[in-house]
Design a protein around this motif. Sequence first.
Motif, mmCIF file in Angstrom:
data_model
loop_
_atom_site.group_PDB
_atom_site.id
_atom_site.type_symbol
_atom_site.label_atom_id
_atom_site.label_comp_id
_atom_site.label_asym_id
_atom_site.label_seq_id
_atom_site.Cartn_x
_atom_site.Cartn_y
_atom_site.Cartn_z
ATOM 1 N N PHE A 187 0.862 -1.180 0.000
ATOM 2 C CA PHE A 187 0.000 0.000 0.000
ATOM 3 C C PHE A 187 0.900 1.231 0.000
ATOM 4 N N HIS A 188 0.504 2.266 -0.710
ATOM 5 C CA HIS A 188 1.307 3.477 -0.697
ATOM 6 C C HIS A 188 0.417 4.688 -0.476
ATOM 7 N N SER A 189 1.042 5.742 -0.036
ATOM 8 C CA SER A 189 0.299 6.954 0.269
ATOM 9 C C SER A 189 1.238 8.140 0.274
ATOM 10 N N VAL A 190 0.666 9.315 0.076
ATOM 11 C CA VAL A 190 1.405 10.554 0.323
ATOM 12 C C VAL A 190 1.852 10.560 1.781
ATOM 13 N N ASP A 191 3.052 11.046 2.053
ATOM 14 C CA ASP A 191 3.588 10.987 3.409
ATOM 15 C C ASP A 191 2.715 11.707 4.431
ATOM 16 N N SER A 192 2.083 12.793 4.027
ATOM 17 C CA SER A 192 1.224 13.513 4.972
ATOM 18 C C SER A 192 0.005 12.694 5.367
ATOM 19 N N VAL A 193 -0.544 11.934 4.439
ATOM 20 C CA VAL A 193 -1.679 11.064 4.748
ATOM 21 C C VAL A 193 -1.236 9.940 5.668
ATOM 22 N N ALA A 194 -0.090 9.342 5.368
ATOM 23 C CA ALA A 194 0.420 8.265 6.211
ATOM 24 C C ALA A 194 0.663 8.758 7.633
ATOM 25 N N GLY A 195 1.270 9.939 7.756
ATOM 26 C CA GLY A 195 1.510 10.490 9.078
ATOM 27 C C GLY A 195 0.218 10.747 9.837
ATOM 28 N N ALA A 196 -0.800 11.251 9.128
ATOM 29 C CA ALA A 196 -2.090 11.506 9.769
ATOM 30 C C ALA A 196 -2.725 10.219 10.255
ATOM 31 N N LEU A 197 -2.630 9.154 9.461
ATOM 32 C CA LEU A 197 -3.193 7.869 9.876
ATOM 33 C C LEU A 197 -2.447 7.326 11.081
ATOM 34 N N GLY A 198 -1.124 7.525 11.108
ATOM 35 C CA GLY A 198 -0.349 7.104 12.262
ATOM 36 C C GLY A 198 -0.781 7.818 13.524
ATOM 37 N N GLU A 199 -1.019 9.125 13.423
ATOM 38 C CA GLU A 199 -1.503 9.872 14.581
ATOM 39 C C GLU A 199 -2.896 9.415 14.985
ATOM 40 N N THR A 200 -3.729 9.056 14.007
ATOM 41 C CA THR A 200 -5.084 8.599 14.301
ATOM 42 C C THR A 200 -5.077 7.288 15.086
ATOM 43 N N LEU A 201 -4.194 6.383 14.692
ATOM 44 C CA LEU A 201 -4.165 5.075 15.344
ATOM 45 C C LEU A 201 -3.383 5.086 16.645
ATOM 46 N N TYR A 202 -2.227 5.772 16.675
ATOM 47 C CA TYR A 202 -1.318 5.611 17.799
ATOM 48 C C TYR A 202 -0.842 6.908 18.436
ATOM 49 N N GLY A 203 -1.210 8.044 17.893
ATOM 50 C CA GLY A 203 -0.608 9.286 18.345
ATOM 51 C C GLY A 203 -1.526 10.173 19.153
ATOM 52 N N GLY A 221 3.399 19.243 3.692
ATOM 53 C CA GLY A 221 2.137 18.689 3.208
ATOM 54 C C GLY A 221 1.078 18.738 4.291
ATOM 55 N N GLY A 222 -0.111 18.319 3.937
ATOM 56 C CA GLY A 222 -1.195 18.329 4.905
ATOM 57 C C GLY A 222 -2.203 17.248 4.605
ATOM 58 N N SER A 223 -3.007 16.915 5.604
ATOM 59 C CA SER A 223 -4.068 15.927 5.429
ATOM 60 C C SER A 223 -5.224 16.283 6.352
ATOM 61 N N LEU A 224 -6.422 16.300 5.796
ATOM 62 C CA LEU A 224 -7.619 16.575 6.573
ATOM 63 C C LEU A 224 -8.272 15.246 6.950
ATOM 64 N N ILE A 225 -8.432 15.014 8.240
ATOM 65 C CA ILE A 225 -9.077 13.808 8.734
ATOM 66 C C ILE A 225 -10.506 14.145 9.137
ATOM 67 N N VAL A 226 -11.451 13.440 8.546
ATOM 68 C CA VAL A 226 -12.874 13.642 8.820
ATOM 69 C C VAL A 226 -13.486 12.281 9.141
ATOM 70 N N GLY A 227 -14.069 12.156 10.326
ATOM 71 C CA GLY A 227 -14.648 10.876 10.704
ATOM 72 C C GLY A 227 -13.607 9.775 10.756
ATOM 73 N N ARG A 228 -12.383 10.119 11.154
ATOM 74 C CA ARG A 228 -11.263 9.180 11.318
ATOM 75 C C ARG A 228 -10.754 8.635 9.989
ATOM 76 N N ASN A 229 -11.151 9.225 8.879
ATOM 77 C CA ASN A 229 -10.606 8.878 7.569
ATOM 78 C C ASN A 229 -10.176 10.162 6.867
ATOM 79 N N HIS A 230 -9.150 10.059 6.032
ATOM 80 C CA HIS A 230 -8.645 11.271 5.408
ATOM 81 C C HIS A 230 -9.498 11.645 4.194
#
Length: 416
Positions: A187-203, A221-230
Amino acid sequence: MNIGRGATQQSSAPYNRRLVLDFIRQHGAASRKDIQEKVSLSPQTVANITNELESIGLIVSRRQKDLKTRGQPPIAFEINPDAGQSIGISLEPGRASGALVNLVGRIDARFEVQLQGCDRPQLLAGLLELVANLRRQANARVWGIGVALPGPLGDTELSFVGPTALEGWKDLSILDQLQEATGLPLFHSVDSVAGALGETLYGVARHLDNFFYLHLSMGLGGSLIVGRNHYRGADGNATEIGHVPVVPGGTPCYCGNQGCLERYLSLHSLAEALGMDDGQIRTSDLLDRLDDANDQPLQQWCQQAAQRLRDAICMIENLLDPQTIVIGGSAPQKLVRRLVELAQPLHRSVRGRPAPQLPRVMISQREEDCSLLGAAVLPIHELLSPRLQGVQKDDPGDTQAAELLGHRPANGGRRI
């Protein structure tokens, strides 16, 4: 924090299983009664799901202690940290960092390789060396590989342009080759999205439903998280904030515009200000220099970067109204704290209020591991995050974890 509600259709079985897993993860431990009440699934459904997840080792059960109840204390379920691991790869210009991460976000092993130029065989050899090294150290099932890389991705005017992106790359077909050579789902992603998901799960954002993640690394970069999904946008490149012009007639940007935010607020812009190559910024005495008030080049950069950060925070808040803004990325935490301090007082915005429940800005506690952990999150996120729109129509018939959760390998490396 909003808790997802269960679905009743037979075809939603993978969604319900992910929902239960996500609830247990968020709370650390949960009884069947807790799950029934908060997730709105029937007692029988919850019993079936917890039995299935326990039978394949994704969760473990323990008797709750110190509860003043008659009879046997209730059983609580927890995520089993030894149920599997994933390999996270953070790609940046000139290097690839890798980590072996378990289901609760613990980094069990690390490895790094240098990547020079755009020669495909050499790049692939480096990535294969990284994966092989980490795989040898795995002590549980490896769920897959997650790759985080600078955006934007796809066929855009900004893709693979400039020194903060993977300049010279034409596409991501090398990831197809990596998936084929390793035999692991990728699976691949923009680094900002990956970082946001990491914060959502563990941060720091693990209990938040909506927030904006600002990824401060070589680029911005940036990522908007809405309802725990980007929020993806039309083509998966939403909130590419680094290339928003903020200074009319300002510093020319490699994207072709002028005065882009990234030209003032990024590790690359800091390296330019200090007369260094990008690679040197990671090995210099940067943190010690932050305490030297007489270091004019560094202090001047911090002042102007903080001003741009103040403007960016106001823009994000007034446009998107997130619960908070989380700042992470490969930038050292000490540097991020200095910029946030210098950005005070923040501009007035829709998030300004007398008694806020959350600070307007939060700093990732993962420091430079943020990008690395975020990459490793990608395969795990497919297991632990419920997404009803992704539910498979066929209900799996065996007890393999990946199939139980609707988790199937994607050809060519799936983008999240």
